[in-house]
Motif scaffolding. Structure first.
Motif, PDB file in Angstrom:
ATOM      1  N   HIS A  25      73.634  16.924  42.666  1.00  0.00           N
ATOM      2  CA  HIS A  25      74.609  15.958  43.178  1.00  0.00           C
ATOM      3  C   HIS A  25      74.283  15.455  44.584  1.00  0.00           C
ATOM      4  O   HIS A  25      75.094  14.775  45.197  1.00  0.00           O
ATOM      5  N   HIS A  26      73.093  15.798  45.042  1.00  0.00           N
ATOM      6  CA  HIS A  26      72.681  15.288  46.347  1.00  0.00           C
ATOM      7  C   HIS A  26      71.162  15.117  46.363  1.00  0.00           C
ATOM      8  O   HIS A  26      70.457  15.620  45.491  1.00  0.00           O
ATOM      9  N   GLN A  27      70.697  14.412  47.365  1.00  0.00           N
ATOM     10  CA  GLN A  27      69.274  14.146  47.505  1.00  0.00           C
ATOM     11  C   GLN A  27      68.543  15.428  47.882  1.00  0.00           C
ATOM     12  O   GLN A  27      68.975  16.147  48.773  1.00  0.00           O
ATOM     13  N   LYS A  28      67.436  15.676  47.188  1.00  0.00           N
ATOM     14  CA  LYS A  28      66.578  16.803  47.505  1.00  0.00           C
ATOM     15  C   LYS A  28      65.150  16.291  47.567  1.00  0.00           C
ATOM     16  O   LYS A  28      64.769  15.410  46.790  1.00  0.00           O
ATOM     17  N   HIS A  29      64.382  16.864  48.458  1.00  0.00           N
ATOM     18  CA  HIS A  29      62.986  16.468  48.592  1.00  0.00           C
ATOM     19  C   HIS A  29      62.270  16.587  47.250  1.00  0.00           C
ATOM     20  O   HIS A  29      62.331  17.612  46.588  1.00  0.00           O
ATOM     21  N   GLY A  30      61.637  15.491  46.838  1.00  0.00           N
ATOM     22  CA  GLY A  30      60.862  15.500  45.604  1.00  0.00           C
ATOM     23  C   GLY A  30      61.665  15.289  44.340  1.00  0.00           C
ATOM     24  O   GLY A  30      61.106  15.338  43.244  1.00  0.00           O
ATOM     25  N   CYS A  31      62.963  15.014  44.457  1.00  0.00           N
ATOM     26  CA  CYS A  31      63.747  14.772  43.236  1.00  0.00           C
ATOM     27  C   CYS A  31      63.607  13.315  42.806  1.00  0.00           C
ATOM     28  O   CYS A  31      63.325  12.430  43.607  1.00  0.00           O
ATOM     29  N   VAL A  32      63.778  13.091  41.523  1.00  0.00           N
ATOM     30  CA  VAL A  32      63.721  11.760  40.953  1.00  0.00           C
ATOM     31  C   VAL A  32      65.092  11.110  41.131  1.00  0.00           C
ATOM     32  O   VAL A  32      66.128  11.760  40.974  1.00  0.00           O
ATOM     33  N   VAL A  33      65.099   9.834  41.483  1.00  0.00           N
ATOM     34  CA  VAL A  33      66.338   9.093  41.712  1.00  0.00           C
ATOM     35  C   VAL A  33      66.423   7.965  40.676  1.00  0.00           C
ATOM     36  O   VAL A  33      65.552   7.103  40.619  1.00  0.00           O
ATOM     37  N   LEU A  34      67.452   8.011  39.834  1.00  0.00           N
ATOM     38  CA  LEU A  34      67.704   6.969  38.846  1.00  0.00           C
ATOM     39  C   LEU A  34      68.694   5.972  39.440  1.00  0.00           C
ATOM     40  O   LEU A  34      69.687   6.374  40.052  1.00  0.00           O
TER      41      LEU A  34
ATOM     42  N   GLY B  61      64.725  11.483  58.010  1.00  0.00           N
ATOM     43  CA  GLY B  61      66.113  11.540  57.572  1.00  0.00           C
ATOM     44  C   GLY B  61      66.304  11.254  56.095  1.00  0.00           C
ATOM     45  O   GLY B  61      67.422  11.152  55.617  1.00  0.00           O
ATOM     46  N   GLY B  62      65.223  11.097  55.357  1.00  0.00           N
ATOM     47  CA  GLY B  62      65.285  10.861  53.919  1.00  0.00           C
ATOM     48  C   GLY B  62      64.939   9.426  53.571  1.00  0.00           C
ATOM     49  O   GLY B  62      65.451   8.482  54.185  1.00  0.00           O
ATOM     50  N   ARG B  63      64.047   9.264  52.601  1.00  0.00           N
ATOM     51  CA  ARG B  63      63.611   7.945  52.173  1.00  0.00           C
ATOM     52  C   ARG B  63      63.395   7.929  50.667  1.00  0.00           C
ATOM     53  O   ARG B  63      62.965   8.910  50.078  1.00  0.00           O
ATOM     54  N   LEU B  64      63.670   6.770  50.075  1.00  0.00           N
ATOM     55  CA  LEU B  64      63.408   6.541  48.663  1.00  0.00           C
ATOM     56  C   LEU B  64      62.064   5.836  48.550  1.00  0.00           C
ATOM     57  O   LEU B  64      61.882   4.736  49.066  1.00  0.00           O
ATOM     58  N   LEU B  65      61.114   6.478  47.869  1.00  0.00           N
ATOM     59  CA  LEU B  65      59.824   5.869  47.586  1.00  0.00           C
ATOM     60  C   LEU B  65      59.931   5.229  46.214  1.00  0.00           C
ATOM     61  O   LEU B  65      60.254   5.898  45.230  1.00  0.00           O
ATOM     62  N   HIS B  66      59.684   3.915  46.145  1.00  0.00           N
ATOM     63  CA  HIS B  66      59.823   3.204  44.880  1.00  0.00           C
ATOM     64  C   HIS B  66      59.048   1.897  44.936  1.00  0.00           C
ATOM     65  O   HIS B  66      58.517   1.525  45.975  1.00  0.00           O
ATOM     66  N   SER B  67      58.969   1.225  43.795  1.00  0.00           N
ATOM     67  CA  SER B  67      58.288  -0.064  43.729  1.00  0.00           C
ATOM     68  C   SER B  67      59.147  -1.026  42.923  1.00  0.00           C
ATOM     69  O   SER B  67      59.601  -0.693  41.831  1.00  0.00           O
ATOM     70  N   THR B  68      59.367  -2.207  43.475  1.00  0.00           N
ATOM     71  CA  THR B  68      60.149  -3.226  42.774  1.00  0.00           C
ATOM     72  C   THR B  68      59.371  -4.534  42.718  1.00  0.00           C
ATOM     73  O   THR B  68      58.565  -4.838  43.606  1.00  0.00           O
ATOM     74  N   GLU B  69      59.649  -5.292  41.681  1.00  0.00           N
ATOM     75  CA  GLU B  69      59.000  -6.578  41.503  1.00  0.00           C
ATOM     76  C   GLU B  69      59.365  -7.491  42.663  1.00  0.00           C
ATOM     77  O   GLU B  69      60.514  -7.588  43.073  1.00  0.00           O
ATOM     78  N   GLY B  70      58.376  -8.137  43.226  1.00  0.00           N
ATOM     79  CA  GLY B  70      58.603  -9.044  44.347  1.00  0.00           C
ATOM     80  C   GLY B  70      58.534  -8.377  45.704  1.00  0.00           C
ATOM     81  O   GLY B  70      58.391  -9.057  46.720  1.00  0.00           O
ATOM     82  N   VAL B  71      58.655  -7.059  45.741  1.00  0.00           N
ATOM     83  CA  VAL B  71      58.591  -6.319  47.003  1.00  0.00           C
ATOM     84  C   VAL B  71      57.378  -5.402  47.026  1.00  0.00           C
ATOM     85  O   VAL B  71      56.657  -5.338  48.008  1.00  0.00           O
ATOM     86  N   GLY B  72      57.155  -4.682  45.951  1.00  0.00           N
ATOM     87  CA  GLY B  72      56.062  -3.711  45.900  1.00  0.00           C
ATOM     88  C   GLY B  72      56.540  -2.339  46.319  1.00  0.00           C
ATOM     89  O   GLY B  72      57.739  -2.036  46.297  1.00  0.00           O
TER      90      GLY B  72
ATOM     91  N   ASP C  54      62.439   3.229  51.524  1.00  0.00           N
ATOM     92  CA  ASP C  54      63.718   2.713  52.007  1.00  0.00           C
ATOM     93  C   ASP C  54      64.659   3.855  52.351  1.00  0.00           C
ATOM     94  O   ASP C  54      64.687   4.882  51.667  1.00  0.00           O
ATOM     95  N   GLY C  55      65.447   3.647  53.389  1.00  0.00           N
ATOM     96  CA  GLY C  55      66.396   4.652  53.838  1.00  0.00           C
ATOM     97  C   GLY C  55      67.605   4.766  52.934  1.00  0.00           C
ATOM     98  O   GLY C  55      67.779   3.991  51.977  1.00  0.00           O
ATOM     99  N   PRO C  56      68.480   5.720  53.228  1.00  0.00           N
ATOM    100  CA  PRO C  56      69.660   5.961  52.407  1.00  0.00           C
ATOM    101  C   PRO C  56      70.556   4.742  52.218  1.00  0.00           C
ATOM    102  O   PRO C  56      71.184   4.590  51.168  1.00  0.00           O
ATOM    103  N   ALA C  57      70.612   3.847  53.182  1.00  0.00           N
ATOM    104  CA  ALA C  57      71.459   2.654  53.068  1.00  0.00           C
ATOM    105  C   ALA C  57      71.037   1.779  51.892  1.00  0.00           C
ATOM    106  O   ALA C  57      71.866   1.080  51.304  1.00  0.00           O
ATOM    107  N   HIS C  58      69.763   1.838  51.507  1.00  0.00           N
ATOM    108  CA  HIS C  58      69.275   1.034  50.387  1.00  0.00           C
ATOM    109  C   HIS C  58      69.988   1.401  49.083  1.00  0.00           C
ATOM    110  O   HIS C  58      70.162   0.561  48.202  1.00  0.00           O
TER     111      HIS C  58
END
Length: 140
Positions: A80-89, A107-118, A122-126
């Protein structure tokens, strides 16, 4: 578990491309969201996840089916919370359509790839851009 993050340099800023896992296509290295997760997961945990290359990238129902297959495999547990190395859906409607991996960087970041951005970190606010967010950790 690697924590030097040098492996990130080959990914950040690279374009999104369906089914891409960092391979050089037409002179450009590219990644899709699941390709980022597969590569990062291996770097962090030493576990090679299935690429699911038979699933249409832009088909939300297929994405949901793959997620369901992975979750019911018994290798994943929701947290129920962010953990290092967990998958985020992530979902902007009622079905998950995007995935990333959480890293404890600045402070925690989401590593991901999106069309048009690559590929981006991104930080938690994303996460506020999505109305459904779930965290899943690998339990083997």
């Amino acid at each position: 578990m690697k924590d030097d993050y040098q492996w990130l340099s080959c990914m950040l800023g690279k374009p999104w491309r369906a089914y891409a896992t960092g391979e050089n296509v037409e002179g450009v290295e590219a990644w899709d969201c699941w390709g980022v997760v597969v590569y990062a997961f291996y770097q962090l945990h030493g576990v090679a996840l299935d690429r699911h290359l038979d699933i249409p990238t832009k088909n939300p129902r297929s994405f949901v089916r793959v997620v369901a297959q992975e979750i019911t495999s018994g290798h994943w547990r929701q947290t129920h919370h962010q953990k290092h190395g967990c998958v985020v859906l992530l979902a902007t409607a009622t079905r998950f359509h995007h995935i990333g991996i959480w890293l404890d960087i600045n402070g925690g970041r989401l590593l991901h790839s999106t069309e048009g951005v690559g590929v981006a970190l991104d930080g938690p606010a994303h996460l506020s851009n999505y109305n459904l967010v779930e965290y899943w950790e690998y339990v083997g």
